[in-house]
Design a protein around this motif. Structure first.
Motif, PDB file in Angstrom:
ATOM      1  N   MET A 259      29.635  24.222 -69.467  1.00 53.32           N
ATOM      2  CA  MET A 259      28.820  25.025 -68.557  1.00 53.32           C
ATOM      3  C   MET A 259      29.256  24.758 -67.114  1.00 53.32           C
ATOM      4  N   VAL A 260      29.158  25.778 -66.272  1.00 53.02           N
ATOM      5  CA  VAL A 260      29.525  25.617 -64.863  1.00 53.02           C
ATOM      6  C   VAL A 260      28.420  24.862 -64.116  1.00 53.02           C
ATOM      7  N   TRP A 261      28.791  24.359 -62.947  1.00 52.10           N
ATOM      8  CA  TRP A 261      27.839  23.777 -61.998  1.00 52.10           C
ATOM      9  C   TRP A 261      27.713  24.760 -60.840  1.00 52.10           C
ATOM     10  N   GLN A 262      26.476  25.019 -60.420  1.00 49.89           N
ATOM     11  CA  GLN A 262      26.258  26.083 -59.433  1.00 49.89           C
ATOM     12  C   GLN A 262      25.504  25.606 -58.194  1.00 49.89           C
ATOM     13  N   ASN A 263      25.761  26.328 -57.099  1.00 47.38           N
ATOM     14  CA  ASN A 263      25.037  26.144 -55.834  1.00 47.38           C
ATOM     15  C   ASN A 263      24.519  27.487 -55.345  1.00 47.38           C
ATOM     16  N   SER A 264      23.480  27.450 -54.547  1.00 49.24           N
ATOM     17  CA  SER A 264      23.089  28.626 -53.759  1.00 49.24           C
ATOM     18  C   SER A 264      22.635  28.135 -52.388  1.00 49.24           C
ATOM     19  N   TRP A 265      22.847  28.933 -51.360  1.00 45.79           N
ATOM     20  CA  TRP A 265      22.538  28.501 -49.999  1.00 45.79           C
ATOM     21  C   TRP A 265      22.258  29.719 -49.120  1.00 45.79           C
ATOM     22  N   ALA A 266      21.349  29.542 -48.143  1.00 45.88           N
ATOM     23  CA  ALA A 266      20.941  30.688 -47.333  1.00 45.88           C
ATOM     24  C   ALA A 266      20.343  30.258 -45.998  1.00 45.88           C
ATOM     25  N   TYR A 267      20.560  31.107 -44.997  1.00 41.10           N
ATOM     26  CA  TYR A 267      19.774  31.047 -43.748  1.00 41.10           C
ATOM     27  C   TYR A 267      19.407  32.479 -43.388  1.00 41.10           C
TER      28      TYR A 267
ATOM     29  N   ARG B 163      14.264  42.455 -55.009  1.00 46.31           N
ATOM     30  CA  ARG B 163      14.721  41.059 -55.013  1.00 46.31           C
ATOM     31  C   ARG B 163      14.011  40.193 -53.983  1.00 46.31           C
ATOM     32  N   PRO B 164      13.452  39.049 -54.431  1.00 42.59           N
ATOM     33  CA  PRO B 164      12.981  38.034 -53.493  1.00 42.59           C
ATOM     34  C   PRO B 164      14.103  37.046 -53.181  1.00 42.59           C
ATOM     35  N   THR B 165      15.112  37.015 -54.045  1.00 47.91           N
ATOM     36  CA  THR B 165      16.341  36.244 -53.938  1.00 47.91           C
ATOM     37  C   THR B 165      17.215  36.744 -55.091  1.00 47.91           C
ATOM     38  N   SER B 166      18.478  36.350 -55.156  1.00 48.31           N
ATOM     39  CA  SER B 166      19.381  37.083 -56.054  1.00 48.31           C
ATOM     40  C   SER B 166      19.986  36.285 -57.211  1.00 48.31           C
ATOM     41  N   GLU B 167      19.483  35.087 -57.480  1.00 48.70           N
ATOM     42  CA  GLU B 167      20.040  34.334 -58.607  1.00 48.70           C
ATOM     43  C   GLU B 167      20.009  35.156 -59.897  1.00 48.70           C
ATOM     44  N   THR B 168      18.841  35.693 -60.205  1.00 49.69           N
ATOM     45  CA  THR B 168      18.707  36.421 -61.464  1.00 49.69           C
ATOM     46  C   THR B 168      19.402  37.782 -61.430  1.00 49.69           C
ATOM     47  N   VAL B 169      19.709  38.284 -60.237  1.00 50.65           N
ATOM     48  CA  VAL B 169      20.465  39.529 -60.113  1.00 50.65           C
ATOM     49  C   VAL B 169      21.945  39.285 -60.397  1.00 50.65           C
ATOM     50  N   MET B 170      22.476  38.198 -59.868  1.00 54.00           N
ATOM     51  CA  MET B 170      23.911  37.959 -59.876  1.00 54.00           C
ATOM     52  C   MET B 170      24.425  37.235 -61.121  1.00 54.00           C
ATOM     53  N   TYR B 171      23.636  36.311 -61.644  1.00 59.86           N
ATOM     54  CA  TYR B 171      24.187  35.398 -62.647  1.00 59.86           C
ATOM     55  C   TYR B 171      24.498  36.021 -64.001  1.00 59.86           C
ATOM     56  N   PRO B 172      23.837  37.094 -64.425  1.00 57.01           N
ATOM     57  CA  PRO B 172      24.290  37.745 -65.658  1.00 57.01           C
ATOM     58  C   PRO B 172      25.742  38.210 -65.556  1.00 57.01           C
ATOM     59  N   TYR B 173      26.179  38.530 -64.353  1.00 60.15           N
ATOM     60  CA  TYR B 173      27.553  39.005 -64.161  1.00 60.15           C
ATOM     61  C   TYR B 173      28.529  37.847 -63.976  1.00 60.15           C
ATOM     62  N   TYR B 174      28.024  36.706 -63.515  1.00 66.76           N
ATOM     63  CA  TYR B 174      28.869  35.516 -63.483  1.00 66.76           C
ATOM     64  C   TYR B 174      29.276  35.137 -64.902  1.00 66.76           C
ATOM     65  N   SER B 175      28.353  35.275 -65.845  1.00 68.29           N
ATOM     66  CA  SER B 175      28.671  34.943 -67.247  1.00 68.29           C
ATOM     67  C   SER B 175      29.710  35.903 -67.815  1.00 68.29           C
ATOM     68  N   LYS B 176      29.781  37.101 -67.247  1.00 67.60           N
ATOM     69  CA  LYS B 176      30.764  38.095 -67.689  1.00 67.60           C
ATOM     70  C   LYS B 176      32.134  37.842 -67.067  1.00 67.60           C
ATOM     71  N   TRP B 177      32.130  37.395 -65.793  1.00 74.48           N
ATOM     72  CA  TRP B 177      33.380  37.238 -65.054  1.00 74.48           C
ATOM     73  C   TRP B 177      34.051  35.887 -65.289  1.00 74.48           C
ATOM     74  N   ILE B 178      33.264  34.890 -65.667  1.00 79.30           N
ATOM     75  CA  ILE B 178      33.828  33.547 -65.856  1.00 79.30           C
ATOM     76  C   ILE B 178      34.076  33.303 -67.340  1.00 79.30           C
ATOM     77  N   ARG B 179      35.338  33.054 -67.677  1.00 78.76           N
ATOM     78  CA  ARG B 179      35.714  32.799 -69.070  1.00 78.76           C
ATOM     79  C   ARG B 179      36.436  31.465 -69.233  1.00 78.76           C
ATOM     80  N   GLY B 180      37.369  31.205 -68.326  1.00 82.03           N
ATOM     81  CA  GLY B 180      38.147  29.981 -68.433  1.00 82.03           C
ATOM     82  C   GLY B 180      38.191  29.230 -67.114  1.00 82.03           C
ATOM     83  N   HIS B 181      38.795  28.036 -67.140  1.00 77.12           N
ATOM     84  CA  HIS B 181      38.827  27.197 -65.937  1.00 77.12           C
ATOM     85  C   HIS B 181      39.594  27.846 -64.798  1.00 77.12           C
TER      86      HIS B 181
END
Length: 562
Positions: A330-338, A184-202
């Motif tokens: 569709m959800v709205w997303q953020n990512s942040w890092a230091y 991983r150079p960063t984890s958006e593509t690692v994590m987001y397939p599972y966000y689509s699995k975990w998020i179903r409703g509001h």
């Protein structure tokens, strides 16, 4: 990397090869083909040629643990010190300071060992930041280090910016992997397939996750400890919301925490602002950042970033939810890092010709207590007073240590702890014991003061606060002295050559920024936008862009950067 099988060749040829590699080693290290030289042992010759980051060789004297011989321009009685001055050779100076218990060079170029002295700083910042994001209902998690190529390449706009730096695992033992695996150079593509699995409703929103982890970016442009390394530690937060308004709010809340890390903990002034379209996070909607500036090099440093990703990744990874009306959105997303880059910025900002200077808030040792026995003085009484002083300070929550080693002189200890950057030194000698006092010496400005032991704890707390505040103010004054406001291209070039942090009116057009980069490209790097500050100076009507002559839309910081 050059590898020589010495067994398979004659001794005579072996000696010639060894001599050749020795002669070429500075140049090989400059090209990252050999690791930096290992520290000298006390049995090696007294004078050797060593090559720093620039490849330039210098004659230096070896200093042993008991004082040994002095290096160039270092006090004879200590045997410690830096061989170069900060203003004369910044690269060599920075390397020397980092190597003094902060990092150790590893045998893979661009990778560094974080020693306890630097790791403690990271842990202190981690403790602060982790507590703050938990107040925001962010939860910690951990995702795997490895990424399948199919997932990594799914969001092409995003990965395009990282593609040259992605490291790949291609073998298991001696067998080729059927499918290479990316690190991983960063984890958006690692994590987001599972966000689509975990998020179903509001009711599943917001989803706020953070992980403390390492990432790998196989950079080839001048690896530098902390600032630009191939593996580094960071935190990365990834959040999903039902509305853009929620995402926008969080972006700025996180950015404020990053400002606090730099200004309140590291005593480094930063500017909060918006990155340009060319400089924003690949695949994101917009990027905000805190930007630092190093006066000695005239370069900006992107200190930390907070991105609004919009719905770009949600669309690609099908992260949808059913709203209260039963409609799909569709959800709205953020990512942040230091990252551990923060430590490098701190070193560059505060260090001096004696070594590191640590802000009290992040120093693992805030106070060091050193006995100063003299001839027939009551040495045990002095040692006991040092131990009691440390106990009193520690009980009050101050991070203090005594240095009772009897194989080092007080002068050697002073220089050693100064190089390590401890904010406050306390000396206790026969006269101090007699007068029931101690002497304090500040690392930031060298001011000495005799303090009654009865009021020591309160006085030390006050001193540490003053040191923290003074370090920030000094750094801020140096940074502000480098800011130059310009209006024309000629003024821009003059300021750039003077290593200034340039504030210029800009038309906010991507093509104009690319043109500025092209026109300023040189050996020391091209100029680019650093950020457009949120706190905008007044822009008089009719102001023109310094580079294009078109109507200016905003003030933007420009300069060269790390």
């Amino acid at each position: 990397m050059i590898s020589v099988d010495y067994i398979s060749i004659s001794n005579e040829v072996s000696q010639k090869v060894c001599k050749l590699v020795t002669l070429l080693s500075p140049y090989l290290r400059r090209l990252q083909l050999l690791p930096p030289p290992l520290p000298l042992t006390i049995k090696e010759e007294e004078k050797v040629e060593m090559a720093g980051p620039s490849g330039k060789k210098e004659k230096v004297d070896k200093a042993g643990p008991s004082g040994g011989k002095k290096k160039k321009d270092v006090k004879k009685e200590t045997g410690l010190g830096l061989s170069v001055k900060k203003d004369e050779n910044f690269g060599e100076w920075y390397s020397e300071v980092c190597k003094h218990e902060m990092i150790e060079y590893y045998d893979i170029s661009g990778c560094y060992i974080l020693r306890p002295w630097s790791m403690a700083i990271w842990e202190i910042m981690q403790t602060f930041f982790d507590a703050e994001i938990k107040k925001m209902k962010v939860k910690n998690c951990y995702f795997p280090l490895f990424v399948s190529p199919g997932v990594l390449e799914k969001e092409k706009d995003h990965i395009e910016g990282f593609a040259p730096e992605v490291a790949w695992v291609t073998k298991s033992g001696k067998s080729d992997l059927e499918v290479p695996i990316a690190i991983r150079p960063t984890s958006e593509t690692v994590m987001y397939p599972y966000y689509s699995k975990w998020i179903r409703g509001h009711r599943d929103l917001p989803l706020k996750l953070n992980q403390w982890c390492n990432v790998v970016r196989w950079e080839f442009s001048n690896p530098t400890p902390f600032i630009r390394s191939r593996e580094f530690l960071w935190q990365e937060g990834h959040t999903a919301f039902a509305t853009k308004e929620e995402a926008d709010t969080e972006v700025l809340e996180i950015l404020e925490l990053y400002r606090r890390i730099y200004e309140e903990y590291l005593a480094v002034p930063v500017v909060k602002g918006m990155k340009s379209e060319n400089e924003k996070f690949a695949g994101g909607l917009y990027t905000t950042s805190v930007e630092a500036f190093i006066p000695n090099t005239g370069r900006g440093v992107q200190g930390a970033t907070s991105h609004c990703l919009g719905q770009n990744f949600a669309k690609m990874f099908e992260i949808n939810f059913e709203n209260e009306k039963g409609e799909t959105e569709m959800v709205w997303q953020n990512s942040w890092a230091y990252s551990t880059r923060t430590i490098g910025v701190m070193i560059m900002t505060h260090g001096d010709d004696k070594g590191l200077i640590l802000p009290p808030k992040v120093a693992s040792v805030q106070v060091v207590v050193i006995p100063v026995p003299y001839k027939d003085a009551n040495t045990q009484g002095i040692f006991d007073a040092c131990t009691a002083t440390v106990a009193a300070l520690s009980e009050a929550g101050i991070r203090a240590e005594e240095d009772l080693r009897d194989n080092y002189s007080p002068g050697w200890k002073y220089s050693n702890w100064e190089m390590k950057g401890v904010p406050l030194r306390i000396e206790i000698g026969p006269r101090d014991l007699e007068n029931d006092q101690v002497r304090t010496v500040r690392r930031d400005n060298g001011v000495k003061e005799d303090i009654p032991r009865g009021s020591l704890v309160e006085h030390v707390k006050e001193l540490l606060e003053k040191i923290q505040a003074n370090m920030y103010e000094v750094a801020k004054q140096k940074r502000e002295a480098c800011v130059e406001e310009i209006k024309t291209w000629d003024e821009f070039i003059v300021a750039l050559n003077k290593k200034k942090l340039i504030l210029a009116p800009w038309c906010d057009e991507e093509e104009v920024e690319r043109d500025v980069k092209a026109r300023t490209k040189g050996e020391t790097g091209a100029a680019k936008t650093l950020c457009s500050p949120f706190e905008q100076p007044e822009l008089p009507e009719g102001t023109l862009c310094f580079a294009s002559g078109k109507p200016a839309k905003k003030w933007t910081y420009w300069g060269r950067s790390y």
